[in-house]
Design an enzyme around this catalytic site. Structure first.
Site, PDB file in Angstrom:
ATOM      1  N   HIS A   1       0.569   5.028   0.922  1.00 58.60           N
ATOM      2  CA  HIS A   1       0.061   6.044   2.805  1.00 58.60           C
ATOM      3  C   HIS A   1       0.697   7.217   2.622  1.00 58.60           C
ATOM      4  O   HIS A   1       2.182   7.423   2.130  1.00 58.60           O
ATOM      5  CB  HIS A   1       0.154   5.260   3.719  1.00 58.60           C
ATOM      6  CG  HIS A   1      -0.627   5.853   5.144  1.00 58.60           C
ATOM      7  ND1 HIS A   1      -2.459   5.963   4.696  1.00 58.60           N
ATOM      8  CD2 HIS A   1      -0.172   7.095   5.598  1.00 58.60           C
ATOM      9  CE1 HIS A   1      -2.141   6.776   5.699  1.00 58.60           C
ATOM     10  NE2 HIS A   1      -1.368   7.584   6.831  1.00 58.60           N
TER      11      HIS A   1
ATOM     12  N   SER B   1       4.848   6.809   2.509  1.00 60.25           N
ATOM     13  CA  SER B   1       5.533   5.719   2.769  1.00 60.25           C
ATOM     14  C   SER B   1       4.378   4.562   2.182  1.00 60.25           C
ATOM     15  O   SER B   1       3.405   4.568   1.650  1.00 60.25           O
ATOM     16  CB  SER B   1       5.242   5.444   4.553  1.00 60.25           C
ATOM     17  OG  SER B   1       5.309   5.696   5.408  1.00 60.25           O
TER      18      SER B   1
ATOM     19  N   ASN C   1       1.163  -1.288  -0.341  1.00 64.23           N
ATOM     20  CA  ASN C   1      -0.078  -0.237  -0.132  1.00 64.23           C
ATOM     21  C   ASN C   1       0.540   1.333   0.488  1.00 64.23           C
ATOM     22  O   ASN C   1       2.079   0.959   0.734  1.00 64.23           O
ATOM     23  CB  ASN C   1      -0.970   0.025   1.391  1.00 64.23           C
ATOM     24  CG  ASN C   1      -1.737   1.281   1.441  1.00 64.23           C
ATOM     25  OD1 ASN C   1      -2.295   1.604   0.451  1.00 64.23           O
ATOM     26  ND2 ASN C   1      -1.784   1.592   2.445  1.00 64.23           N
TER      27      ASN C   1
ATOM     28  N   ASP D   1      -2.424   0.090   7.857  1.00 65.69           N
ATOM     29  CA  ASP D   1      -1.301   1.172   8.053  1.00 65.69           C
ATOM     30  C   ASP D   1      -0.049   1.300   8.777  1.00 65.69           C
ATOM     31  O   ASP D   1       0.372   2.255   8.913  1.00 65.69           O
ATOM     32  CB  ASP D   1      -1.723   2.968   7.622  1.00 65.69           C
ATOM     33  CG  ASP D   1      -2.902   3.386   7.140  1.00 65.69           C
ATOM     34  OD1 ASP D   1      -3.186   3.179   5.765  1.00 65.69           O
ATOM     35  OD2 ASP D   1      -3.093   4.474   6.841  1.00 65.69           O
TER      36      ASP D   1
HETATM   37  C1  GRF Z   1      -2.119   8.629  -3.033  1.00 67.41           C
HETATM   38  O1  GRF Z   1      -2.008  10.205  -2.379  1.00 67.41           O
HETATM   39  C2  GRF Z   1      -1.776   7.534  -2.158  1.00 67.41           C
HETATM   40  O2  GRF Z   1      -0.972   8.198  -1.346  1.00 67.41           O
HETATM   41  C3  GRF Z   1      -3.047   7.166  -1.197  1.00 67.41           C
HETATM   42  O3  GRF Z   1      -4.613   7.386  -1.741  1.00 67.41           O
HETATM   43  C4  GRF Z   1      -4.009   8.802  -3.306  1.00 67.41           C
HETATM   44  C5  GRF Z   1      -4.366   8.548  -4.267  1.00 67.41           C
HETATM   45  O4  GRF Z   1      -4.759   9.081  -5.522  1.00 67.41           O
HETATM   46  N1  GRF Z   1      -3.490   5.842  -0.682  1.00 67.41           N
HETATM   47  P1  GRF Z   1      -3.656   8.068  -6.567  1.00 67.41           P
HETATM   48  O5  GRF Z   1      -5.904   7.955  -7.083  1.00 67.41           O
HETATM   49  O6  GRF Z   1      -3.162   7.319  -7.739  1.00 67.41           O
HETATM   50  O7  GRF Z   1      -4.301   9.849  -8.038  1.00 67.41           O
END
Ligand code: GRF
Length: 221
Positions: A112, A139, A110, A148
Site C-alpha cells: 500500500h 507499507s 498487500n 489496508d
Molecule cells: C503500487 O503503488 C502499489 O502500492 C499499489 O498499487 C500500485 C501498483 O503499481 N497497491 P504497479 O502496477 O505495480 O506498477
C-alpha cells in the site's frame, strides 16, 4: 533440499511491482516460483510482463459477475486449483470479501502506497502532499478483512520536498516498492516471516513495529 514455495500474484494494471518480483525471482529461483498471475482487467500491462517471462496468466473480469461474492468465489477456486503458498496483491484494485480474506488469512500480503495507518484507500500521494507531510512511503502488510489494516510487516520512507508533485512522489515511492516487495516475499519463502495470532512474526518473534527498509539497507539482515 527445500522446494521453492508457489506464489500467485494479483494485479489490475501496469505491474511494475510484478516485474520487480519476476526479476528478483530469477536471481533466487530456489526460494519461490510464480505459479500464476491473475488480473481482473484484460488490458493490464502486467499480463504482458508475465507472458514475456512464460508465467501462466488468467483474466477474471469482475464486470462479468453479479456480485462481489461470486467474483471472489471464482478467484478463490482459481487459486485453490493450484498449490499456492502465498498470494501477493500487487496493485490489485478490488476490495475483497471477508470470506475471501479469511480463507487465505496469513497467506496473503498487500503493498500500500502510504505509511499505514495513515491514508488507507486511494489517492495517498495527493493526500500526503495536501497534509504537508515531510515524509511519506509504503507499507507491506498481511491482508485481514478490514481494508489496508492488517499487521504491517515492512515500511519504507521517502522524504517529501516542497518541489514534490503527486507524480514525483509516486515515482519515489514506486522505486522503494520495487526493492521492498521482493524482500518480504523472500522472507516468507524462507520461513523468516509468518502470521500467528493476528500478528506478523519475524524470526519467531512478534513484530512490535514494522521493519524499515532504509534501516535494512544500512544493516542488512
Ligand atoms: C503500487 O503503488 C502499489 O502500492 C499499489 O498499487 C500500485 C501498483 O503499481 N497497491 P504497479 O502496477 O505495480 O506498477
Amino acid at each position: 533440499m527445500k522446494q521453492p514455495i508457489q506464489i500467485a500474484i494479483l494485479i489490475s494494471g501496469s505491474g511494475s511491482n510484478l516485474q520487480a518480483i519476476i526479476d528478483h525471482q530469477k536471481q533466487h529461483p530456489q526460494d519461490y516460483e510464480i505459479a500464476l498471475v491473475i488480473s481482473n482487467k484484460a488490458d493490464a500491462y502486467g499480463l504482458i510482463r508475465a507472458q514475456n517471462s512464460c508465467i501462466p496468466t488468467e483474466v477474471i473480469d469482475h464486470t462479468l459477475f453479479k456480485s462481489r461474492e461470486s467474483f471472489d468465489q471464482t478467484l478463490q477456486q482459481t487459486i485453490d486449483k493450484r498449490q499456492i503458498d502465498l498470494i501477493v496483491l500487487a496493485g490489485f484494485m478490488r476490495i475483497l470479501t471477508p470470506q475471501f480474506t479469511q480463507h487465505f488469512l496469513g497467506k496473503m500480503i498487500n503493498i500500500h502506497p502510504s505509511l499505514l495507518p495513515k491514508y488507507t484507500g486511494l489517492n495517498t500521494h495527493q493526500r500526503a502532499l495536501e497534509a504537508g507531510d515531510t515524509e511519506h512511503g509504503l507499507s507491506i502488510h498481511f491482508v485481514t478483512p478490514e481494508l489496508d489494516s492488517g499487521p504491517v510487516i515492512l515500511q519504507a520512507k521517502v522524504p517529501v520536498t516542497p518541489q514534490d508533485t503527486e507524480k514525483s512522489l509516486k515515482a519515489k515511492v514506486h522505486q522503494q516498492e520495487h526493492q521492498a516487495y521482493p524482500k518480504v516475499i523472500e522472507w516468507f519463502a524462507v520461513g523468516k516471516l509468518s502470521f500467528q495470532d493476528n500478528q506478523a512474526w519475524f524470526e519467531q518473534t512478534p513484530l512490535s513495529k514494522p521493519q524499515q527498509l532504509n534501516a535494512l539497507n544500512d544493516h542488512p539482515i
